[in-house]
Motif scaffolding. Sequence first.
Motif, short mmCIF file in Angstrom:
data_model
loop_
_atom_site.label_atom_id
_atom_site.label_comp_id
_atom_site.label_asym_id
_atom_site.label_seq_id
_atom_site.Cartn_x
_atom_site.Cartn_y
_atom_site.Cartn_z
N VAL A 1 7.29 1.18 -12.84
CA VAL A 1 6.61 1.94 -14.03
C VAL A 1 5.39 2.57 -13.48
O VAL A 1 4.53 1.84 -12.95
N LYS A 2 5.26 3.86 -13.69
CA LYS A 2 4.04 4.31 -13.18
C LYS A 2 2.75 4.03 -13.57
O LYS A 2 1.91 3.73 -12.70
N LYS A 3 2.64 3.66 -14.76
CA LYS A 3 1.28 3.16 -15.44
C LYS A 3 0.73 1.87 -14.48
O LYS A 3 -0.28 1.77 -14.06
N TYR A 4 1.52 0.80 -14.41
CA TYR A 4 1.39 -0.36 -13.54
C TYR A 4 1.56 0.01 -11.99
O TYR A 4 0.51 -0.81 -11.47
N ALA A 5 2.07 0.96 -11.62
CA ALA A 5 2.19 1.31 -10.36
C ALA A 5 0.70 1.70 -9.96
O ALA A 5 -0.04 1.42 -8.75
N ASP A 6 0.24 2.60 -10.84
CA ASP A 6 -1.20 3.05 -10.41
C ASP A 6 -2.40 1.97 -10.34
O ASP A 6 -3.22 2.15 -9.53
N LEU B 1 -1.81 -1.07 -9.64
CA LEU B 1 -1.57 -1.87 -8.32
C LEU B 1 -2.00 -1.21 -7.25
O LEU B 1 -2.42 -1.98 -6.18
N LEU B 2 -1.60 -0.01 -6.97
CA LEU B 2 -2.14 0.92 -5.92
C LEU B 2 -3.74 0.90 -5.71
O LEU B 2 -4.28 0.66 -4.64
N GLN B 3 -4.46 0.65 -6.84
CA GLN B 3 -6.08 0.57 -6.93
C GLN B 3 -6.41 -0.74 -6.38
O GLN B 3 -7.08 -0.80 -5.41
N ILE B 4 -5.53 -1.75 -6.73
CA ILE B 4 -5.91 -3.00 -6.30
C ILE B 4 -5.62 -3.14 -4.90
O ILE B 4 -6.40 -3.84 -4.19
N ILE B 5 -4.57 -2.62 -4.35
CA ILE B 5 -4.13 -2.56 -2.94
C ILE B 5 -5.20 -1.99 -2.11
O ILE B 5 -5.54 -2.44 -0.92
N LYS B 6 -5.85 -1.09 -2.71
CA LYS B 6 -6.62 -0.13 -1.96
C LYS B 6 -7.96 -0.91 -1.92
O LYS B 6 -8.68 -1.07 -0.68
N GLU B 7 -8.56 -1.41 -2.93
CA GLU B 7 -9.76 -2.43 -2.95
C GLU B 7 -9.93 -3.65 -2.08
O GLU B 7 -10.52 -3.87 -1.68
N ARG B 8 -8.54 -4.23 -1.96
CA ARG B 8 -8.24 -5.40 -1.08
C ARG B 8 -7.90 -5.02 0.21
O ARG B 8 -7.57 -5.91 0.85
N ASP B 9 -7.81 -3.92 0.82
CA ASP B 9 -7.39 -3.24 1.94
C ASP B 9 -6.14 -3.97 2.55
O ASP B 9 -6.08 -4.61 3.65
N ILE B 10 -5.05 -3.76 1.54
CA ILE B 10 -3.83 -4.29 1.91
C ILE B 10 -2.88 -3.07 2.48
O ILE B 10 -3.18 -1.91 1.98
N GLN B 11 -2.16 -3.03 3.61
CA GLN B 11 -1.36 -1.84 4.08
C GLN B 11 0.08 -2.11 3.50
O GLN B 11 0.54 -3.03 3.62
N VAL B 12 0.52 -0.89 2.84
CA VAL B 12 1.94 -0.89 2.31
C VAL B 12 2.63 0.01 3.23
O VAL B 12 2.43 1.37 3.40
N ASN B 13 3.78 -0.33 3.39
CA ASN B 13 4.94 0.43 4.38
C ASN B 13 5.97 0.61 3.44
O ASN B 13 6.84 -0.34 3.25
N ILE C 1 -1.96 -8.78 -14.92
CA ILE C 1 -1.41 -7.35 -15.37
C ILE C 1 -0.01 -7.44 -16.13
O ILE C 1 0.95 -7.86 -15.62
N LEU C 2 0.10 -7.73 -17.43
CA LEU C 2 1.16 -7.98 -18.12
C LEU C 2 1.94 -6.65 -18.17
O LEU C 2 1.74 -5.82 -19.10
N ALA C 3 2.97 -6.47 -17.50
CA ALA C 3 3.93 -5.36 -17.55
C ALA C 3 5.01 -5.63 -18.52
O ALA C 3 5.58 -6.55 -18.24
N GLU C 4 5.08 -4.49 -19.38
CA GLU C 4 6.28 -4.46 -20.28
C GLU C 4 6.82 -3.43 -20.43
O GLU C 4 6.18 -2.21 -20.61
N PHE C 5 8.23 -3.13 -20.39
CA PHE C 5 8.77 -1.84 -20.19
C PHE C 5 10.17 -1.64 -20.73
O PHE C 5 10.66 -2.68 -20.89
N ASP C 6 10.82 -0.37 -20.89
CA ASP C 6 12.24 -0.37 -21.24
C ASP C 6 13.22 0.21 -20.35
O ASP C 6 12.65 0.53 -19.08
N TYR C 7 14.32 0.67 -20.80
CA TYR C 7 15.19 1.31 -19.83
C TYR C 7 14.68 2.58 -19.33
O TYR C 7 14.92 2.88 -18.21
#
Length: 450
Positions: free
Chosen positions: A239-244, A246-258, A389-395
Amino acid sequence: MAFFGVVQSGAHVHQCANLLRAGVHSSSCRSLHMTTRCAAKEYYDVVVVGGGAGGITMSARMKRKVGAGKVAVIEPSEVHYYQPLWTLVGGGAKQLTSSVRSTSSLIPSGVKWIKSEVKGFDPDKNCIHIDDGKEIGYKYLIIALGLKLQFEKVKGLPEGFNYPKIGSNYSVKTVEKTWKALQDFKKGNAIFTFPNTPVKCAGAPQKIMYLAEEYLRKTGKRSDANFIFNTSLGVIFGVKKYADALLQIIKERDIQVNFKHSLIEVRADKQEAVFENLDNPGETKVYQYEMLHVTPPMGPPDVLVNSAVADAAGWVDVDKETLQHKKYPNVFGIGDCTNLPTSKTAAAVAAQSAVLDKTISLVINGKNPSTKYDGYTSCPLVTGYRKVILAEFDYNAQPLETFPIDQGKERRTMYHMKADMMPFLYWNMLLKGYWGGPAPIRKILHLGFK
């Protein structure tokens, strides 16, 4: 026990099923659940296969619907786990014992517990085959078998868990190894994986990563740690809203994503993990690890694969809105074992249970199922020891949030909901058949805010 209804041919059942899919209901098809009955000594109005979240919940609901003595649950395990808590167990924030209850304490009074394993389905004869060649007959069947962890699909597992530095929050046997590996961390790579299969709670593979990162910061080891998230997916979250967020948190915490990296082998004696590049099959890369958290491949239970009630992939083949089987109108599915195109979570089970309850009521009364499941699911994305982050979403992978606030932000209140309120709700409301998800609350809270 008396058999309610007349005997009809298997061909008639299929004819009625076809009419159902076409939206046509004849008077004879309204009693299509009263089909050929197997010569079973035990017979129940409702048989629930599986004693997990979906199975216990539906047994409680069905007992209230058809009466005591008329519902059975088939489940071999003597213990029941609240698995969403294992993220916090692996992170050292909760004890494993707090996630365990005896199955006997959860089976509703008046519901028969058949402590056995299901060996096969015969929906044309309304029959379940269990251990010792026994057969159980039913009028209605609810399949709630969950899914199967497939550690063996990764070379070097599960035997690799005999070595230190490696754990998995997905199994009762390995979740405490995660916490031990985190405590023993000294210097090097902390690697977290996401497999190339459907999984239950798709956020969990990275939740433990955020907890581990905070733990190493608090213990002064973060500067010696290199955090890596290797995921077979092409996105961090669906879900794009929560993905965005999370990506900000990943950047701030210097986590590498492959992305598009799938774990195919663990060499635990050398502390090496081998990943395949899914964008270039056959290309592999070896990573040295100081800590490894494995999310195993997952699939349908063996008894479902190639069965009459499953689709080609082995998942129970149900209508995504009504949870009624596409071929057998008196068969229903709930939870992780189904082919519903939504995330496999306890929150999804809650919402599905309310819909399925109404679906079965209508079918019993010879009516068309009309209540529709919208794919609601929830994933409390733990991003720290006091943040969620409380993610809630539908189909449609669109946010379907309960509270009239921005749930895309990390909040302490949502952490307490995850750690304290949700377990209480699970044990005392969901499993007793009184919690069908937050939809009614959402409607109330959003009055005047939309």
